[in-house]
Motif scaffolding. Structure first.
Motif, PDB file in Angstrom:
ATOM      1  N   THR A  31       0.832  -1.209   0.000  1.00  0.00           N
ATOM      2  CA  THR A  31       0.000   0.000   0.000  1.00  0.00           C
ATOM      3  C   THR A  31       0.860   1.248   0.000  1.00  0.00           C
ATOM      4  O   THR A  31       0.591   2.207  -0.742  1.00  0.00           O
ATOM      5  CB  THR A  31      -0.922   0.009   1.233  1.00  0.00           C
ATOM      6  OG1 THR A  31      -1.756  -1.158   1.208  1.00  0.00           O
ATOM      7  CG2 THR A  31      -1.805   1.251   1.236  1.00  0.00           C
ATOM      8  N   ILE A  60      -6.468   1.265  -6.635  1.00  0.00           N
ATOM      9  CA  ILE A  60      -7.813   1.191  -6.041  1.00  0.00           C
ATOM     10  C   ILE A  60      -8.068  -0.148  -5.350  1.00  0.00           C
ATOM     11  O   ILE A  60      -8.464  -0.179  -4.177  1.00  0.00           O
ATOM     12  CB  ILE A  60      -8.877   1.505  -7.109  1.00  0.00           C
ATOM     13  CG1 ILE A  60      -8.850   3.009  -7.427  1.00  0.00           C
ATOM     14  CG2 ILE A  60     -10.271   1.090  -6.626  1.00  0.00           C
ATOM     15  CD1 ILE A  60      -9.775   3.423  -8.540  1.00  0.00           C
ATOM     16  N   PRO A  61      -7.854  -1.316  -6.004  1.00  0.00           N
ATOM     17  CA  PRO A  61      -8.067  -2.573  -5.275  1.00  0.00           C
ATOM     18  C   PRO A  61      -7.081  -2.771  -4.129  1.00  0.00           C
ATOM     19  O   PRO A  61      -7.421  -3.406  -3.121  1.00  0.00           O
ATOM     20  CB  PRO A  61      -7.907  -3.651  -6.358  1.00  0.00           C
ATOM     21  CG  PRO A  61      -7.133  -3.002  -7.449  1.00  0.00           C
ATOM     22  CD  PRO A  61      -7.517  -1.556  -7.423  1.00  0.00           C
ATOM     23  N   TRP A  63      -5.780  -0.328  -2.158  1.00  0.00           N
ATOM     24  CA  TRP A  63      -6.279   0.479  -1.028  1.00  0.00           C
ATOM     25  C   TRP A  63      -7.570  -0.113  -0.465  1.00  0.00           C
ATOM     26  O   TRP A  63      -7.793  -0.089   0.746  1.00  0.00           O
ATOM     27  CB  TRP A  63      -6.517   1.911  -1.497  1.00  0.00           C
ATOM     28  CG  TRP A  63      -5.267   2.585  -1.971  1.00  0.00           C
ATOM     29  CD1 TRP A  63      -4.014   2.430  -1.469  1.00  0.00           C
ATOM     30  CD2 TRP A  63      -5.146   3.504  -3.058  1.00  0.00           C
ATOM     31  NE1 TRP A  63      -3.114   3.195  -2.174  1.00  0.00           N
ATOM     32  CE2 TRP A  63      -3.776   3.874  -3.158  1.00  0.00           C
ATOM     33  CE3 TRP A  63      -6.038   4.070  -3.968  1.00  0.00           C
ATOM     34  CZ2 TRP A  63      -3.298   4.767  -4.105  1.00  0.00           C
ATOM     35  CZ3 TRP A  63      -5.571   4.964  -4.915  1.00  0.00           C
ATOM     36  CH2 TRP A  63      -4.221   5.305  -4.975  1.00  0.00           C
ATOM     37  N   TRP A  64      -8.389  -0.621  -1.347  1.00  0.00           N
ATOM     38  CA  TRP A  64      -9.660  -1.224  -0.926  1.00  0.00           C
ATOM     39  C   TRP A  64      -9.424  -2.407   0.008  1.00  0.00           C
ATOM     40  O   TRP A  64      -9.932  -2.448   1.123  1.00  0.00           O
ATOM     41  CB  TRP A  64     -10.416  -1.640  -2.194  1.00  0.00           C
ATOM     42  CG  TRP A  64     -11.595  -2.546  -1.998  1.00  0.00           C
ATOM     43  CD1 TRP A  64     -12.392  -2.637  -0.895  1.00  0.00           C
ATOM     44  CD2 TRP A  64     -12.094  -3.491  -2.956  1.00  0.00           C
ATOM     45  NE1 TRP A  64     -13.373  -3.585  -1.104  1.00  0.00           N
ATOM     46  CE2 TRP A  64     -13.211  -4.120  -2.348  1.00  0.00           C
ATOM     47  CE3 TRP A  64     -11.727  -3.852  -4.243  1.00  0.00           C
ATOM     48  CZ2 TRP A  64     -13.953  -5.099  -3.010  1.00  0.00           C
ATOM     49  CZ3 TRP A  64     -12.467  -4.825  -4.891  1.00  0.00           C
ATOM     50  CH2 TRP A  64     -13.562  -5.432  -4.281  1.00  0.00           C
ATOM     51  N   HIS A  65      -8.616  -3.364  -0.444  1.00  0.00           N
ATOM     52  CA  HIS A  65      -8.383  -4.559   0.361  1.00  0.00           C
ATOM     53  C   HIS A  65      -7.563  -4.255   1.611  1.00  0.00           C
ATOM     54  O   HIS A  65      -7.801  -4.866   2.669  1.00  0.00           O
ATOM     55  CB  HIS A  65      -7.693  -5.624  -0.479  1.00  0.00           C
ATOM     56  CG  HIS A  65      -8.544  -6.153  -1.588  1.00  0.00           C
ATOM     57  ND1 HIS A  65      -8.081  -6.335  -2.876  1.00  0.00           N
ATOM     58  CD2 HIS A  65      -9.853  -6.521  -1.619  1.00  0.00           C
ATOM     59  CE1 HIS A  65      -9.049  -6.806  -3.629  1.00  0.00           C
ATOM     60  NE2 HIS A  65     -10.134  -6.915  -2.900  1.00  0.00           N
ATOM     61  N   VAL A  68     -10.003  -2.842   4.170  1.00  0.00           N
ATOM     62  CA  VAL A  68     -10.832  -3.890   4.770  1.00  0.00           C
ATOM     63  C   VAL A  68     -10.012  -4.721   5.750  1.00  0.00           C
ATOM     64  O   VAL A  68     -10.454  -5.031   6.867  1.00  0.00           O
ATOM     65  CB  VAL A  68     -11.439  -4.790   3.674  1.00  0.00           C
ATOM     66  CG1 VAL A  68     -12.171  -5.974   4.291  1.00  0.00           C
ATOM     67  CG2 VAL A  68     -12.382  -3.995   2.792  1.00  0.00           C
ATOM     68  N   PHE A  83     -15.838  -0.088   3.913  1.00  0.00           N
ATOM     69  CA  PHE A  83     -14.736  -0.264   2.969  1.00  0.00           C
ATOM     70  C   PHE A  83     -15.066  -1.365   1.969  1.00  0.00           C
ATOM     71  O   PHE A  83     -14.781  -1.228   0.766  1.00  0.00           O
ATOM     72  CB  PHE A  83     -13.451  -0.613   3.731  1.00  0.00           C
ATOM     73  CG  PHE A  83     -12.557   0.572   3.989  1.00  0.00           C
ATOM     74  CD1 PHE A  83     -11.839   1.160   2.965  1.00  0.00           C
ATOM     75  CD2 PHE A  83     -12.434   1.091   5.260  1.00  0.00           C
ATOM     76  CE1 PHE A  83     -11.015   2.246   3.197  1.00  0.00           C
ATOM     77  CE2 PHE A  83     -11.619   2.179   5.521  1.00  0.00           C
ATOM     78  CZ  PHE A  83     -10.903   2.764   4.484  1.00  0.00           C
ATOM     79  N   GLY A  87     -15.560   0.018  -1.615  1.00  0.00           N
ATOM     80  CA  GLY A  87     -14.451  -0.357  -2.498  1.00  0.00           C
ATOM     81  C   GLY A  87     -14.920  -1.144  -3.702  1.00  0.00           C
ATOM     82  O   GLY A  87     -14.424  -0.950  -4.819  1.00  0.00           O
ATOM     83  N   VAL A  90     -16.480   1.362  -6.154  1.00  0.00           N
ATOM     84  CA  VAL A  90     -15.453   2.162  -6.835  1.00  0.00           C
ATOM     85  C   VAL A  90     -14.705   1.311  -7.857  1.00  0.00           C
ATOM     86  O   VAL A  90     -14.394   1.771  -8.971  1.00  0.00           O
ATOM     87  CB  VAL A  90     -14.480   2.770  -5.807  1.00  0.00           C
ATOM     88  CG1 VAL A  90     -13.314   3.452  -6.512  1.00  0.00           C
ATOM     89  CG2 VAL A  90     -15.215   3.783  -4.922  1.00  0.00           C
ATOM     90  N   PHE A  91     -14.418   0.063  -7.484  1.00  0.00           N
ATOM     91  CA  PHE A  91     -13.721  -0.843  -8.410  1.00  0.00           C
ATOM     92  C   PHE A  91     -14.567  -1.102  -9.649  1.00  0.00           C
ATOM     93  O   PHE A  91     -14.049  -1.131 -10.776  1.00  0.00           O
ATOM     94  CB  PHE A  91     -13.407  -2.146  -7.687  1.00  0.00           C
ATOM     95  CG  PHE A  91     -12.581  -3.109  -8.480  1.00  0.00           C
ATOM     96  CD1 PHE A  91     -11.250  -2.838  -8.766  1.00  0.00           C
ATOM     97  CD2 PHE A  91     -13.131  -4.292  -8.945  1.00  0.00           C
ATOM     98  CE1 PHE A  91     -10.481  -3.725  -9.507  1.00  0.00           C
ATOM     99  CE2 PHE A  91     -12.379  -5.180  -9.686  1.00  0.00           C
ATOM    100  CZ  PHE A  91     -11.042  -4.902  -9.966  1.00  0.00           C
TER     101      PHE A  91
END
Length: 476
Positions: A31, A60-61, A63-65, A68, A83, A87, A90-91
């Motif tokens: 990240t 994006i994925p 930061w998303w994962h 979470v 999240f 997420g 957004v994805f």
């Protein structure tokens, strides 16, 4: 870097092989690296816009994962849910933008080549090809494809791209959701104890007030009190009749057949359609779990958990959560496959459902309807106050509640000699939460005690069943 991230993601979701420290390092470092690359590229994004937006989309994925994962690790379950859903949205939008952009770029390239080779003979040839069945254009990236029609072909092409991408995205999500990964285990804490009522001890304290000795021949008139004015103070003290609370023989409070690493957890169902995460985690049901540890002396998990029906299915056939908490105020949207999993959880895995009306008559109807689908041959009945679930370990004279959204009586579903579901009509989870919903101490204290009773009942019944399975040759 992408492969390392994918492996860590797969391990976190399904494999469960790497220790938490390694996952912390992988998610945290990747990240940070992605943030650094995006920041560095942003300084020259005017010259390399495609590279910048590609890096940003890749981030994006990540930061998303990472969001979470770390929210789950810190116990911020409400933020974890935000999240997870935010997420995913957004994805989806990011992928859609790239699809629309790619289709548009390719369509423009095809039209540019045609303009370069433009002459009257080619135009006439193309018109003949459009009218001929044998020379139809099938390429979906070509705006002149026959299935886009003659009216607004570019618009139809964009709509086709949107629909195709949406269907493919949903299909991939459905396939990934079916991956169960490695089997999960829920181990009970080792120990023993007895399922007996907590003894209520009443201490009577006799307080003798001061005595006055008066001269009856005095000229002064006194208001003489009673010579033996005694005040009785009744102090009710709660004391454990037995030092250990649990089931079976063993050292310390716990359950026979448990493990040294086992703990009592608090598991709730994550379902679509409603606010399943009401009073979830720290400041909510975590308070109940801590109170359970305080009142029983048993080891408890460090945080509460939430599982979808598909995740619940990944638990071992015997070593699975004994109790599943379901709460909310709105809809409970469960598919037929989810209902089948809950049926297996109750009938095959000896689980118990604990329903709590989080604030509406609508949820009452939703929960009753859900149970009708899970146990079509079992009807709910009022659970009497002298039932063991209301008397052990604590005596519950009257069902405590915050507000009677679904009535004032607890309902239960009884099958195979045990309660397989308990329904609380009045938002018991709100009484456990910080602030206790403004109710009196007597109410929220009894809500804690009732929670202990239900959790203890489910775990003791499950411990008995586990021992029976082990003795009959089942794997423990």
């Amino acid at each position: 870097m992408a492969l390392v991230w994918l492996f860590a993601l797969a391990d976190w979701l399904w494999i469960h092989m790497l220790p938490d420290s390694v996952l912390h390092l992988v998610f945290g470092s990747i990240t940070g690296l992605v943030c650094w690359f995006v920041y560095k590229q942003s300084k020259s994004r005017n010259e390399g816009a495609i590279i910048f937006w590609s890096l940003f989309s890749f981030g994006i994925p990540v930061w998303w994962h990472a969001g979470v994962y770390f929210c789950e690790w810190l116990g911020l379950e409400v933020f974890r849910a935000y999240f997870a859903r935010g997420g995913l949205a957004v994805f989806f939008v990011t992928g859609l933008i790239w699809v629309v952009w790619a289709v548009e770029q390719h369509a423009q390239k095809i039209e540019a080549l045609r303009r370069q080779a433009f002459n009257l003979e080619n135009v006439l040839t193309r018109k003949k090809q459009k009218r001929s069945v044998d020379h139809k254009i099938w390429n979906p990236l070509d705006p002149d494809a026959w299935y886009y029609g003659q009216k607004s072909p570019r618009l139809n092409q964009s709509l086709n791209g949107f629909v195709s991408y949406t269907v493919l995205f949903c299909l991939i999500c459905m396939i990934l959701s079916q991956f169960q990964g490695c089997t999960q285990y829920y181990d009970l804490p080792a120990g023993g104890g007895e399922n007996q009522a907590v003894q209520q001890v009443v201490k009577v304290q006799k307080i003798i007030r001061k005595k006055f000795i008066l001269n009856p021949y005095s000229a002064i008139n006194y208001n003489t009190p009673e010579l033996d004015d005694v005040k009785l103070e009744l102090n009710e003290v709660t004391a454990h009749r037995y030092t250990k609370m649990g089931f079976g023989e063993g050292d310390g409070a716990g359950f026979a057949g448990g493990t040294s690493d086992g703990t009592v957890g608090f598991v709730r169902l994550e379902y679509p359609g409603g606010d399943w995460n009401q009073d979830f985690g720290i400041g909510g049901d975590m308070n109940m779990l801590l109170k359970y540890a305080e009142l029983t002396g048993q080891k408890v998990a460090k945080k509460t958990k939430a599982y979808s029906a598909a995740q619940l299915k990944t638990f071992d056939g015997v070593r699975c959560p004994p109790l599943l908490y379901i709460t909310g105020q709105r809809n409970i949207s469960l598919g037929n496959n989810d209902i089948k999993i809950l049926q297996e959880y109750i009938n095959d895995k000896h689980g118990m459902i604990f329903g709590d009306n989080g604030g509406s008559r609508h949820f009452h109807n939703q929960f009753i309807s859900m149970m009708q689908r899970i146990l079509p041959d079992v009807r709910p009945v009022r659970i009497p106050t002298d039932d063991p679930i209301h008397t052990r370990p604590y005596q519950i004279a009257r069902v405590p509640y915050v507000a009677p959204h679904g009535g004032e009586e607890a309902l239960g579903w009884f099958a195979d000699g045990r309660w397989v579901a308990y329904y609380h009509p009045g938002d018991i989870g709100d009484a456990w939460a910080d602030g206790h919903a403004g109710v009196s101490q007597d109410i929220w204290a009894n809500c804690y005690r009732l929670g202990v009773n239900i959790m203890s009942y489910a775990h003791i019944e499950h411990a008995k069943w586990r021992l029976a399975q082990k003795q009959s040759g089942g794997d423990e």
